[in-house]
Design an enzyme around this catalytic site. Sequence first.
Site, PDB file in Angstrom:
ATOM      1  CG  HIS A 129      -5.377  -3.517  -5.521  1.00  0.00           C
ATOM      2  ND1 HIS A 129      -4.825  -2.862  -6.597  1.00  0.00           N
ATOM      3  CD2 HIS A 129      -5.692  -2.561  -4.617  1.00  0.00           C
ATOM      4  CE1 HIS A 129      -4.782  -1.560  -6.337  1.00  0.00           C
ATOM      5  NE2 HIS A 129      -5.320  -1.353  -5.155  1.00  0.00           N
ATOM      6  CD  GLU A 185      -2.021   6.262  -3.797  1.00  0.00           C
ATOM      7  OE1 GLU A 185      -1.324   5.559  -3.066  1.00  0.00           O
ATOM      8  OE2 GLU A 185      -2.235   7.478  -3.639  1.00  0.00           O
ATOM      9  CB  VAL A 186      -1.019  -0.634  -6.733  1.00  0.00           C
ATOM     10  CG1 VAL A 186      -0.236  -1.802  -7.316  1.00  0.00           C
ATOM     11  CG2 VAL A 186      -0.321  -0.089  -5.491  1.00  0.00           C
ATOM     12  CG  ASN A 241      -9.739   2.626  -4.374  1.00  0.00           C
ATOM     13  OD1 ASN A 241     -10.874   2.999  -4.108  1.00  0.00           O
ATOM     14  ND2 ASN A 241      -8.825   2.415  -3.441  1.00  0.00           N
ATOM     15  CG  HIS A 286      -8.478  -1.950  -0.830  1.00  0.00           C
ATOM     16  ND1 HIS A 286      -7.375  -1.468  -0.163  1.00  0.00           N
ATOM     17  CD2 HIS A 286      -8.399  -1.449  -2.089  1.00  0.00           C
ATOM     18  CE1 HIS A 286      -6.662  -0.701  -0.988  1.00  0.00           C
ATOM     19  NE2 HIS A 286      -7.266  -0.677  -2.153  1.00  0.00           N
ATOM     20  CG  ASP A 319      -2.913  -1.960   2.442  1.00  0.00           C
ATOM     21  OD1 ASP A 319      -3.549  -1.809   1.387  1.00  0.00           O
ATOM     22  OD2 ASP A 319      -2.066  -1.119   2.847  1.00  0.00           O
ATOM     23  CB  ILE A 320       2.398  -2.087   3.247  1.00  0.00           C
ATOM     24  CG1 ILE A 320       3.768  -2.124   3.907  1.00  0.00           C
ATOM     25  CG2 ILE A 320       2.114  -0.747   2.591  1.00  0.00           C
ATOM     26  CD1 ILE A 320       4.923  -2.067   2.924  1.00  0.00           C
TER      27      ILE A 320
HETATM   28  P1  5GP Z   1      -5.148   1.627  -4.170  1.00  0.00           P
HETATM   29  O1  5GP Z   1      -5.206   3.066  -3.790  1.00  0.00           O
HETATM   30  O2  5GP Z   1      -4.315   1.405  -5.415  1.00  0.00           O
HETATM   31  O3  5GP Z   1      -6.494   0.995  -4.262  1.00  0.00           O
HETATM   32  O4  5GP Z   1      -4.454   0.886  -2.964  1.00  0.00           O
HETATM   33  C1  5GP Z   1      -3.132   0.440  -2.955  1.00  0.00           C
HETATM   34  C2  5GP Z   1      -2.867  -0.170  -1.606  1.00  0.00           C
HETATM   35  O5  5GP Z   1      -1.665  -0.890  -1.671  1.00  0.00           O
HETATM   36  C3  5GP Z   1      -2.726   0.838  -0.466  1.00  0.00           C
HETATM   37  O6  5GP Z   1      -3.693   0.545   0.538  1.00  0.00           O
HETATM   38  C4  5GP Z   1      -1.288   0.635   0.011  1.00  0.00           C
HETATM   39  O7  5GP Z   1      -1.149   0.765   1.411  1.00  0.00           O
HETATM   40  C5  5GP Z   1      -0.984  -0.765  -0.469  1.00  0.00           C
HETATM   41  N1  5GP Z   1       0.423  -0.999  -0.759  1.00  0.00           N
HETATM   42  C6  5GP Z   1       1.256  -0.209  -1.487  1.00  0.00           C
HETATM   43  N2  5GP Z   1       2.462  -0.750  -1.582  1.00  0.00           N
HETATM   44  C7  5GP Z   1       2.406  -1.932  -0.912  1.00  0.00           C
HETATM   45  C8  5GP Z   1       3.375  -2.960  -0.673  1.00  0.00           C
HETATM   46  O8  5GP Z   1       4.526  -2.906  -1.084  1.00  0.00           O
HETATM   47  N3  5GP Z   1       2.951  -4.027   0.059  1.00  0.00           N
HETATM   48  C9  5GP Z   1       1.664  -4.129   0.534  1.00  0.00           C
HETATM   49  N4  5GP Z   1       1.367  -5.215   1.239  1.00  0.00           N
HETATM   50  N5  5GP Z   1       0.738  -3.182   0.320  1.00  0.00           N
HETATM   51  C10 5GP Z   1       1.108  -2.093  -0.401  1.00  0.00           C
END
Ligand code: 5GP
Length: 126
Positions: free
Chosen positions: A110, A105-106, A97, A112, A39-40
């Site tokens: 995915h 958010e994405v 999530n 985690h 994760d970034i």
């Molecule tokens: P969500 O809230 O959708 O479950 O989590 C999205 C995750 O993707 C977040 O923890 C965020 O830090 C990670 N993320 C967002 N953009 C990028 C990216 O460009 N590269 C990587 N490696 N992680 C990302």
Amino acid sequence: MPIDPTLPYDRDNIFAKILRGEIPCSKVYEDDFAMAFHDIAPQAPVHVLVVPKGDYVSWDDFSAHAPDALIAGFVRAVGHVARELGLVEPGYRLLANIGVHGGQEVPHLHVHLFGGQPLGRMIVAR
Ligand code: 5GP
């Protein structure tokens, strides 16, 4: 901003671009079914994302529509990554999530994978 998980799959989402190799990632693992990368913005000493190779917005979409072979391959990939990272004996946490209340958010499914320290309560008390 959390996404609406009922919207159609957006092929321009950030994880689709990572899967296509259009933007870089710190890759941990890849096979025919899944890719895993750091994760970034890590929220634990180990914070890896595992994504299936398929156009699925969320766990809801994936569990309803993905073929059995992809579901099995994805689940096995998540377990494999955790073992390879040495997380089984100390323990770890999986989190997916989904949608607005989940804080997704994405818009590409995915999981985690958190580890490397005791992770505390599942949900922060309000
Ligand atoms: P969500 O809230 O959708 O479950 O989590 C999205 C995750 O993707 C977040 O923890 C965020 O830090 C990670 N993320 C967002 N953009 C990028 C990216 O460009 N590269 C990587 N490696 N992680 C990302």
